[in-house]
Design an enzyme around this catalytic site. Structure first.
Site, PDB file in Angstrom:
ATOM      1  N   HIS A   1      36.184  46.751  41.780  1.00  0.00           N
ATOM      2  CA  HIS A   1      37.340  45.878  42.012  1.00  0.00           C
ATOM      3  C   HIS A   1      38.594  46.728  42.235  1.00  0.00           C
ATOM      4  CE1 HIS A   1      39.275  41.919  41.555  1.00  0.00           C
ATOM      5  NE2 HIS A   1      40.185  42.463  40.766  1.00  0.00           N
TER       6      HIS A   1
ATOM      7  N   SER B   1      42.630  40.257  44.370  1.00  0.00           N
ATOM      8  CA  SER B   1      42.389  39.698  43.041  1.00  0.00           C
ATOM      9  C   SER B   1      43.286  38.477  42.811  1.00  0.00           C
ATOM     10  CB  SER B   1      42.605  40.782  41.982  1.00  0.00           C
ATOM     11  OG  SER B   1      42.134  40.377  40.725  1.00  0.00           O
TER      12      SER B   1
ATOM     13  N   GLU C   1      32.129  44.714  41.716  1.00  0.00           N
ATOM     14  CA  GLU C   1      33.394  44.231  41.157  1.00  0.00           C
ATOM     15  C   GLU C   1      33.567  44.603  39.685  1.00  0.00           C
ATOM     16  OE1 GLU C   1      35.864  42.680  42.610  1.00  0.00           O
ATOM     17  OE2 GLU C   1      35.080  41.883  44.475  1.00  0.00           O
TER      18      GLU C   1
END
Length: 526
Positions: free
Chosen positions: A433, A214, A333
């Site tokens: 995610h 990320s 995600e």
């Protein structure tokens, strides 16, 4: 995790040993720390702990900084330095019970063989949380199991975040000429520390891979465009984190003014910032962003000093083209950001899904048209499936596609993956995610992991971990036990799909890629 040497002639494949080690690690209790020997490095004599066959050195200071100014290196040659506890993390809004301090420039090392002759490849991890939150003290980021393989040295780094690391004040006060990119400079300072000291811990300073999830991946993409970082790392892997463009200096200045107004500080006199309590600076992070709305955005700035052009616009920065790169995303995600139980998702129908998708796409595209296209392409999908796929492909995936394709156009070595292995504790979340963090670190049973510890998770973890380690060693993620994984090129757009049984696909989600390529991509925050 079991350790084995490459080239073993025991008759058992190396991959089998690693997978077996994952099975043991996933169910084993936490290792008890025992005293370890001292590692004598140029920066000091560090005393760590020994845990499950691995030497751990936590809380090594690599720098010290005054508020809103670039950090300076810290070394204590010949001085005995305890390295048995994590250092404090950067102050932030995110909840957690870790100690927090502006004095947060600490790194951690795990190594199975802390001696200079070992010369093992180095994997240096940069945490996520955008540019405002997070730390490497998260149990999923623990390097013990990855280092216990015996073939890599693992380093994790904390640095300054949010206003402490990215508040851009240079146009308001010349004393803060480096502000706006201080978090990036912290990471560069940490890499310089690794270059100068990691050999004493058994690492090879000429074989360093940076990997980050990320925001960590975005910081890596940004460093690939920063001349000050040149030569400090030799491979790069970004996990659901991209930085196509940086914040422009005018927008960054507008954000600084909004933040100062929230603090009650005038932009003509920044002196109060230097003595204001840390807590007040954190409280003001909820200032409204004048560009995006919501909380004020912090991120790297095109300041024409440390960052003189965008990382991937108008093309891939030439500095990074020689660096082999892995680029990955998870299949779902936005199922991490937009909970299935949230008001945004609950009650989704064909009558309201376009309105709810619109603000989550972060691009200017007609949402009703997007929904109509999805319904025509996938007539059996529900509004919820359309919502998550569109927001993932239109928002989270676009940056990775752009980066991979710009590198492919330049002939740069790159490989692309997608994680399809989904949550085993809440199947509604899919491959959300952060799903890849415990798979790469082998921390399947850590707090926050949703992989489970069964054979399917161990298989997916072994595939990812083997690929990352092979990539660290050679600059190529291919290894025995997986199908051949070609470089990402525009002719095929070949992608590794990591799952219980990992496989290679050409141009997965081609339809979604082409759909959203109709409109320009704007990096959030820029």
């Amino acid at each position: 995790m079991a350790s084995s040497k490459a080239g073993s002639t025991s008759g058992v494949s190396r991959r089998s040993v690693v997978a077996g080690g994952l099975a043991l690690a996933a169910s084993a209790p936490a290792f008890a720390a025992a005293p370890a020997g001292t590692v004598r490095a140029p920066a000091g004599d560090f005393v760590g702990t020994r845990e499950g066959g691995v030497h751990a050195f936590r809380g090594i200071r690599y720098g010290r900084a005054e508020r809103f100014r670039a950090a300076v290196p810290v070394t204590q040659p010949g001085t005995r330095v305890p390295a048995q506890r994590f250092g404090p993390i950067c102050p932030q809004k995110a909840e957690g019970d870790e100690p927090r301090s502006e004095d947060c420039l600490f790194l951690n090392i795990w190594t199975a063989e802390p001696r200079a002759a070992a010369r093992k490849p180095v994997m240096l991890y940069i945490h996520g949380g955008a540019y405002s939150n997070g730390s490497v003290t998260d149990p999923m980021n623990d390097g013990q199991r990855l280092a216990a393989r015996g073939d890599v040295v693992v380093v994790t780094v904390n640095h300054r975040l949010n206003a402490f690391g990215y508040l851009y004040l240079a146009r308001l006060d010349p004393r803060f000429a480096d502000s706006g990119n201080l978090g990036q400079l912290d990471l560069i300072l940490a890499l310089q520390w690794v270059r100068d000291n990691i050999a004493a811990f058994g690492g090879d300073p000429n074989c360093v891979m940076v990997f980050g999830q990320s925001g960590g991946g975005a910081k890596i993409a940004t460093m690939m465009a920063m001349p000050a970082a040149k030569g400090l790392f030799h491979r790069a892997a970004t996990m659901s984190g991209q930085q196509v463009t940086a914040s422009g200096p005018l927008n960054a200045t507008a954000r600084a003014r909004a933040y100062l107004q929230r603090l009650g500080v005038t932009d003509s006199n920044l002196e109060p910032l230097l003595t204001m309590p840390t807590e007040r600076l954190v409280d003001a992070l909820d200032a409204t962003d004048p560009i995006l709305g919501g909380g004020v955005y912090f991120g790297p700035v095109l300041d024409m000093k440390w960052l003189t052009r965008h990382p991937f616009w108008p093309d891939a920065h030439p500095q990074g083209l020689a660096i082999p790169m892995l680029l990955g995303n998870t299949h779902d995600e936005t199922r991490a950001f937009l909970s299935p139980d949230s008001p945004r998702v609950q009650g989704l129908t064909w009558d309201n899904v376009a309105d709810r998708i619109a603000p989550e796409l972060r691009i200017d595209i007609l949402p009703e048209w997007v929904v109509a296209q999805y319904r025509q392409r996938f007539p059996d999908w529900t509004p919820t499936q359309v919502f998550y796929d569109a927001t993932t492909c239109g928002r989270s995936w676009r940056g990775q596609v752009i980066e991979a394709e710009e590198r492919a156009k330049a002939g740069a070595p790159g490989w692309v993956y997608q994680v399809d292995f989904g949550s085993r504790t809440d199947p509604r979340r899919g491959a959300f995610h952060t799903m890849d963090i415990p798979l790469v670190f082998g921390t399947l049973d850590a707090a926050g992991s949703q992989t489970g510890t069964a054979a399917d998770a161990r298989a997916a973890s072994a595939a990812m971990q083997e690929s990352f380690v092979a990539f660290t060693k050679t600059g190529d993620p291919n290894h025995h036990g997986l199908p051949n994984w070609p470089r990402y090129e525009l002719a095929g757009r070949t992608t590794m799909i990591f799952d219980v049984r990992s496989r290679v696909e050409d141009d997965p989600r081609r339809w979604q890629r082409e759909l959203f390529a109709r409109v320009p991509y704007i990096q959030p925050g820029t």
